[in-house]
Scaffold this active site. Sequence first.
Site, PDB file in Angstrom:
ATOM      1  N   HIS A   1      -8.441  47.394  17.926  1.00 18.27           N
ATOM      2  CA  HIS A   1      -9.855  47.256  17.535  1.00 18.27           C
ATOM      3  C   HIS A   1     -10.076  47.808  16.126  1.00 18.27           C
ATOM      4  O   HIS A   1     -10.794  47.210  15.321  1.00 18.27           O
ATOM      5  CB  HIS A   1     -10.760  48.027  18.505  1.00 18.27           C
ATOM      6  CG  HIS A   1     -10.674  47.595  19.934  1.00 18.27           C
ATOM      7  ND1 HIS A   1     -10.095  48.371  20.907  1.00 18.27           N
ATOM      8  CD2 HIS A   1     -11.117  46.477  20.563  1.00 18.27           C
ATOM      9  CE1 HIS A   1     -10.187  47.757  22.083  1.00 18.27           C
ATOM     10  NE2 HIS A   1     -10.800  46.607  21.904  1.00 18.27           N
TER      11      HIS A   1
ATOM     12  N   GLY B   1      -9.091  39.379  17.648  1.00 12.67           N
ATOM     13  CA  GLY B   1      -7.652  39.607  17.666  1.00 12.67           C
ATOM     14  C   GLY B   1      -6.892  38.402  18.205  1.00 12.67           C
ATOM     15  O   GLY B   1      -7.325  37.762  19.161  1.00 12.67           O
TER      16      GLY B   1
HETATM   17  P1  AMP Z   1     -11.645  43.728  24.027  1.00 11.95           P
HETATM   18  O1  AMP Z   1     -12.326  45.033  23.811  1.00 11.95           O
HETATM   19  O2  AMP Z   1     -10.375  43.821  24.813  1.00 11.95           O
HETATM   20  O3  AMP Z   1     -12.583  42.651  24.517  1.00 11.95           O
HETATM   21  O4  AMP Z   1     -11.166  43.251  22.591  1.00 11.95           O
HETATM   22  C1  AMP Z   1     -12.071  43.153  21.516  1.00 11.95           C
HETATM   23  C2  AMP Z   1     -11.389  42.473  20.358  1.00 11.95           C
HETATM   24  O5  AMP Z   1     -10.245  43.249  19.958  1.00 11.95           O
HETATM   25  C3  AMP Z   1     -10.867  41.076  20.703  1.00 11.95           C
HETATM   26  O6  AMP Z   1     -11.065  40.209  19.584  1.00 11.95           O
HETATM   27  C4  AMP Z   1      -9.412  41.328  20.947  1.00 11.95           C
HETATM   28  O7  AMP Z   1      -8.591  40.196  20.733  1.00 11.95           O
HETATM   29  C5  AMP Z   1      -9.119  42.406  19.930  1.00 11.95           C
HETATM   30  N1  AMP Z   1      -7.914  43.141  20.285  1.00 11.95           N
HETATM   31  C6  AMP Z   1      -7.623  43.728  21.485  1.00 11.95           C
HETATM   32  N2  AMP Z   1      -6.384  44.260  21.463  1.00 11.95           N
HETATM   33  C7  AMP Z   1      -5.870  44.000  20.228  1.00 11.95           C
HETATM   34  C8  AMP Z   1      -4.626  44.282  19.589  1.00 11.95           C
HETATM   35  N3  AMP Z   1      -3.644  44.924  20.230  1.00 11.95           N
HETATM   36  N4  AMP Z   1      -4.444  43.871  18.316  1.00 11.95           N
HETATM   37  C9  AMP Z   1      -5.432  43.187  17.671  1.00 11.95           C
HETATM   38  N5  AMP Z   1      -6.629  42.897  18.218  1.00 11.95           N
HETATM   39  C10 AMP Z   1      -6.847  43.289  19.474  1.00 11.95           C
END
Ligand code: AMP
Length: 287
Positions: A39, A149
Amino acid sequence: MPLTTVGRIAELRTHLDPPRGRGETVGFVPTMGYLHDGHASLIRAARAHHDVVVTSIFVNPLQFAPDEDLDAYPRDLTGDLALAEASGCDLVFAPSTAEMYPEPILTTVTVREVSAPLEGRTRPTHFDGVATVVAKLFSIVGPCTAYFGEKDFQQLAVVRRMVEDLSIPVTVIGCPTVREADGLAMSSRNAYLSAEERAAAPVLHQALQAGRAAIDAGERDPAAVRAVMAALIEAVPLAELDYAEVVDAATFAVPDPLRGTLRLLVAARFGGARLIDNVGATVGATD
Ligand code: AMP
């Protein structure tokens, strides 16, 4: 600028209208919180390119099926605010469920085809929930550049297609997956892993690398690439394979023989945690 946290939709708009009126640009990072360095990489990317950086933190009930981990999903608002501020965020939008959904929602967004395979097959209501909340967040934040991501590669494709189809005034940027030193993709759900499961989980990235290596070595049969990845994951007793697939990165169709810009994607359960990961591969035009 110190971090400001707001919980109300109207309040967020009050913060964003004046800078936008002055011609300043907004970078937006939607999240479900329990922030980690993946994030943070999105927040830093937004900081590098925009005058105002907004991060939303909202565990969206619409994208969880009744038997999924909505209640167990990890939460740590204090830690999230510290990481958001350290990464260069100006404004955190952390609404309650009642603020986002004061009434049971009657309007949903469905992105057909891109949502159907892979995650969509295992989680049939998931992407409707994602598309609906992202459309709502884009409507709340307004014109901006939004950072997602590649870790959630199919989600990124769903959001891109929704923005195109509905002419939403948002530019969508995909950012590379941030990994632990042993290759495991960072994820809030890694918090569910026992020590043994955590030790086993890097097999997902190893399987993806083996699949890509097979393609790089000339393999053009999608079933053979699937088999290479599946065999590695199935050899790990703590891993329960959901899917191992290679698809066209834009359409999510399976080219046979493999050609063009490809994405290899895997999903597996480790105890109570369902983890996903993916990498890219390319088969050249001269092939
Ligand atoms: P989430 O909180 O899991 O819904 O993720 C929020 C954003 O962070 C989304 O766009 C995800 O794809 C991105 N994200 C989560 N994990 C990673 C990671 N390891 N590397 C890059 N982006 C990430």
